[in-house]
Scaffold this motif. Structure first.
Motif, mmCIF file in Angstrom:
data_model
loop_
_atom_site.group_PDB
_atom_site.id
_atom_site.type_symbol
_atom_site.label_atom_id
_atom_site.label_comp_id
_atom_site.label_asym_id
_atom_site.label_seq_id
_atom_site.Cartn_x
_atom_site.Cartn_y
_atom_site.Cartn_z
ATOM 1 N N GLY A 233 0.832 -1.190 0.000
ATOM 2 C CA GLY A 233 0.000 0.000 0.000
ATOM 3 C C GLY A 233 0.864 1.236 0.000
ATOM 4 O O GLY A 233 1.954 1.262 -0.578
ATOM 5 N N GLU A 234 0.364 2.228 0.736
ATOM 6 C CA GLU A 234 1.010 3.538 0.752
ATOM 7 C C GLU A 234 2.493 3.450 1.120
ATOM 8 O O GLU A 234 3.349 4.074 0.509
ATOM 9 N N GLN A 236 4.739 0.969 0.924
ATOM 10 C CA GLN A 236 5.613 0.370 -0.075
ATOM 11 C C GLN A 236 5.899 1.374 -1.195
ATOM 12 O O GLN A 236 7.018 1.507 -1.669
ATOM 13 N N TYR A 237 4.834 2.073 -1.554
ATOM 14 C CA TYR A 237 4.918 3.076 -2.601
ATOM 15 C C TYR A 237 5.919 4.163 -2.214
ATOM 16 O O TYR A 237 6.789 4.550 -2.989
ATOM 17 N N ILE A 240 9.555 2.936 -2.417
ATOM 18 C CA ILE A 240 10.098 2.895 -3.779
ATOM 19 C C ILE A 240 10.536 4.293 -4.209
ATOM 20 O O ILE A 240 11.656 4.495 -4.693
#
Lengths: 413, 428
Positions: A233-234, A236-237, A240
């Motif tokens: 979700g948020e 992990q984003y 990255i």
């Protein structure tokens, strides 16, 4: 070497298979999915979504780290192939060590997340292997792999379960830990005979180019490394994006500082191969926190700066004055940027970007990582020093022909 | 592999078919993926991250297989001292050629009635995996044939393989997963027979060229690692139940890890000086993946796969060490890149393991037809080996004809026969 290494390795492998037979099961056994409710099948689907990230980590471990270590002119086979050996053995040990520590039941179930964690645990060994590159025998590598993975699993358990600190990209638990573990072992195994250097500890044009393959693979896939075990979700984003930015910033400062420090403003290939990755290491701890993009750019730039200065001044200082010889310069690539990452995490928590972690827990995690690494490295180093592990002589260091059947040199090679 | 997080938005890939017009809105493009691949996790467009973390798995697997074919098999055969350029470039050529031929043949045989062939991502994937058998067989004759002969071989081999699959499906109930994992055995024995027909004693000047050099040895290691890392994707590519797919991934992963450790240690054990041979490492670390292939979705727990990986590593090194020399002397089979012990024997082991798995899984008291079932499983393996050997023999005889103008023995294993060099012979 004739029988000690192969027989020991096969014995360890058989022992691991027996342990797997006793303790390990796949997480989606048919009887398991019948017991639990229907959400289990969607959970299985969810974890299959992790597979691409796992593969990226796998590419980094086997191609990235493997080829990064091919920079020595006579140690290319050893660099990439011992890397494969250590990682293939280490991931099996990692599954066992982490599974036994985290589970209270008779058998434990493994999935893709455990495979990612096992790959992570092998990275610590590969980092330490970098500090010792060319100076150890295969038997020593095998023993270090098993010991280090157990010690790593204990430290990771402390950081995650006891201190409850955040270290999503593992700046502290993997990079700082692996580097200081390796440095301690290198200090204990120091070879006085080589304090003036070794004629074979050099790179040639094409060996530096091979190392660049590894460096580029690591650079490309680092965002996956830092986000692989983040909450989907948020978070992990964010991980990255932060890693991506930090790496980009790091490349810029690395080139700038490298050109600034070398004579005539030329670039140094060692800096380019290694210090460009420091940004990924340093942003690890706070990768999934809500830091602003400019903050990850700052972290990356600082890491690049610290790393190049480390390669230029600290690595030679350690080798000549402190008796710690670090072949790949893991001190500057993983050690210092890892500490920078730990400090950045403390600062980020202190500035209040998240309320789930406290400054003291982050500080404890950093301290415990370095402390366990040095302590574990001391014990491991002393064990590796026992003169029954086929240590090679000073003359045989950095040379493939001791352990490998090498092709004879032809004039056009 | 660099861009695995970004292809979900492309309507072409989501739809998986060229026959329907590209769609523009994301909500409609997400839907057809489930009709093509019912086992894939449903994508949820509301969460931004789930799209990033779970793009179309079919495309990801396809990418992995392409990497294995182009980079992995290409570089795997590049270890010869003066034949690196040809190895990599001819590999790419045969891949591109074989894929197109396989798409056509698959289409003609599977959709005979309709006017045109409808292709989708699945058919291209199937074609790529079929063309990989050509690349594997080419490993045993590379360096001794020219490009025309390789083209003829690709034509023959893809045709033979498609025939094998079609009849296997009809009479022996082989599904795509089984026939494609058996393709290694097929390719190994095909290459063996071609090699046997083409083999000539090596001249003195060529003997020096079949040795490995340091730089090419490392490039071959790059190919090995590409294959090693992505092998789980190959073995699970054609399975359509999520649980089977996961099982296949895990079992292949652990079998590969064990065969890597085994290969390196046994290679050291088998050398008088205790030294490791890099050529063994190039090939034998992959044996676990080959051996676990046919039964990878059936093996219930990791240690069984690991035992299979251990045995595969052992027989692969054992074969490379003992039988390589003896076969070379007795039969004159040369086997440039060790295809026999990378794919041949581990593949046979995998076939036996599959038969054993199937026999163990079925309830004997409940199923009176069991004898016949076992015969069918054995028949599959025999059919694959038989077709491989027969078509290989035929291809070998054809390739031996004078009209192809095969390179002279003095030019064996030499890039100079095919490539333009700007500098002199000794200078590369």
């Amino acid at each position: 070497m004739r029988f000690k290494f192969p027989l020991l390795a096969i014995a360890v492998e058989v022992a691991i298979i027996v342990l797997f037979a006793l303790y390990v099961e796949y997480e989606m056994d048919p009887d398991l999915s019948q017991q639990t409710n229907r959400t289990n099948s969607t959970a299985a689907d969810q974890s299959l979504q992790l597979y691409p990230l796992f593969q990226d980590v796998h590419v980094m471990v086997f191609i990235g780290f493997g080829f990064l270590m091919t920079f020595l002119k006579n140690y290319g086979f050893g660099g990439v192939s011992f890397n494969l050996f250590i990682a293939a053995l280490g991931l099996q040990c990692g599954i066992m060590a982490q599974g036994l520590l985290h589970n209270r039941e008779q058998k434990f179930h493994i999935g893709i997340k455990d495979m990612i964690n096992a790959d992570f645990s092998t990275v610590t060994v590969l980092i330490s292997f970098g500090a010792l590159l060319g100076k150890t025998s295969p038997v020593q590598m095998l023993i270090m792999t098993i010991l280090e993975i157990i010690i790593f699993a204990v430290n990771e358990y402390l950081v995650v379960e006891i201190f409850k600190a955040s270290d999503v990209g593992a700046s502290m638990t993997i990079h700082a830990f692996g580097a200081y573990f390796g440095l301690t072992v290198a200090g204990i195994l120091y070879r006085r005979g080589l304090r003036k250097g070794h004629t074979k500890e050099k790179s040639v044009y094409h060996s530096d180019l091979f190392a660049m393959i590894g460096s580029l693979y690591l650079w490309m896939f680092w965002p996956s490394f830092n986000s692989a075990i983040a909450e989907p979700g948020e978070k992990q984003y964010t991980a990255i994006l932060n890693t991506y930015l930090s790496l980009a910033a790091c490349v810029l400062t690395t080139y700038a500082i490298s050109s600034l420090l070398e004579k005539e403003g030329k670039f140094n290939m060692v800096h380019i191969q290694n210090a460009t990755l420091a940004g990924g290491v340093a942003v690890g701890t706070c990768a999934d926190m809500e830091i602003q993009p400019y903050a990850s750019l700052i972290i990356g730039s600082v890491a690049g700066l610290v790393s190049v200065f480390g390669f230029k001044f600290l690595t030679p200082f350690f080798a000549t004055k402190l008796g710690i010889h670090d072949t790949c310069g893991v001190q500057s690539l993983h050690g210092l940027p890892g500490v920078v990452g730990g400090l950045a995490g403390i600062v980020a928590v202190a500035m209040g970007v998240t309320d789930r972690f406290t400054v003291s827990s982050q500080a404890k995690a950093l301290g415990s990582s370095i402390g366990t690494a040095v302590g574990g490295g001391l014990v491991t180093g002393l064990i590796l020093r026992i003169p029954i592990w086929d240590q090679s002589s000073d003359l045989d260091c950095y040379d493939d022909s001791v352990y490998w059947e090498v092709p004879e040199k032809k004039e056009y090679d | 592999m660099s861009s695995r997080a970004g292809h979900n938005g492309d309507p072409l890939f989501m739809d998986g078919s060229f026959s329907s017009p590209p769609q523009s809105s994301k909500s409609t493009t997400l839907k057809p993926a489930t009709t093509l691949s019912p086992h894939l996790p449903a994508l949820t467009p509301t969460q931004s991250i789930s799209i990033n973390a779970a793009p179309n798995l079919w495309f990801l697997v396809f990418q992995d297989v392409i990497i294995m074919a182009a980079l992995g098999l290409g570089f795997l055969t590049s270890s010869l001292r003066r034949h690196c350029w040809s190895s990599v470039a001819f590999n790419l050529f045969m891949l591109a050629f074989g894929v197109q031929w396989a798409v056509l043949l698959n289409g003609f045989l599977e959709q005979p009635s309709s006017g045109g062939i409808v292709i989708n991502l699945y058919s291209i994937q199937l074609a790529t995996m079929s063309a990989m058998s050509v690349l594997i067989s080419a490993g045993s004759i590379l360096g001794r044939v020219n490009l025309v002969q390789l083209v003829v071989m690709a034509l023959m081999e893809v045709t033979a393989f498609v025939i094998l699959r079609t009849f296997g499906k009809k009479f022996l109930y082989m599904d795509d997963h089984i026939s494609l994992t058996y393709s290694h055995v097929f390719a190994a024995y095909f290459g063996q027979m071609v090699d046997w027909r083409l083999s000539k004693p090596l001249l003195e000047e060529a003997k020096e060229k079949v040795q490995m050099a340091t730089g090419p040895g490392l490039f071959a290691m790059l190919g090995t690692l590409c294959l090693w890392i992505f092998w789980p994707s190959f073995n699970s590519a054609l399975l359509d139940v999520t649980d089977e797919r996961k099982n296949a991934l895990f079992n292949t992963h652990y079998a590969l890890a064990v065969s890597a450790v085994t290969a390196i240690s046994v290679s050291a054990l088998s050398n008088p000086g205790g030294k490791i041979n890099l050529i063994h490492i190039h090939n034998a670390v992959l044996a676990g993946g080959v051996a676990v292939g046919p039964s990878c979705h059936l093996i219930p727990s990791p240690w069984l796969a690991m035992v299979l990986g251990l045995i595969a590593g052992l027989i692969s090194i054992g074969g490379a060490k003992c039988l390589q020399v003896c076969l070379h002397h007795q039969l004159g089979i040369h086997d440039s890149c060790g295809v026999r012990y990378t794919f041949g024997w581990p593949g046979l082991l995998g076939g036996v393991a599959y038969i054993v798995q199937m026999v163990l899984r079925v309830d004997w008291t409940w199923n009176p037809m069991m004898d016949q079932q076992v015969l069918i499983y054995m028949g599959m393996l025999a059919w694959v080996v038989a077709i491989g050997m027969l078509s290989g023999l035929l291809t070998g005889l054809i390739l031996k004809l004078e009209i192809w103008k095969a390179p002279h023995e003095a030019k064996y294993f030499d890039d100079q026969a095919f490539w333009k060099f700007h500098h002199l012979a000794t200078g590369f």
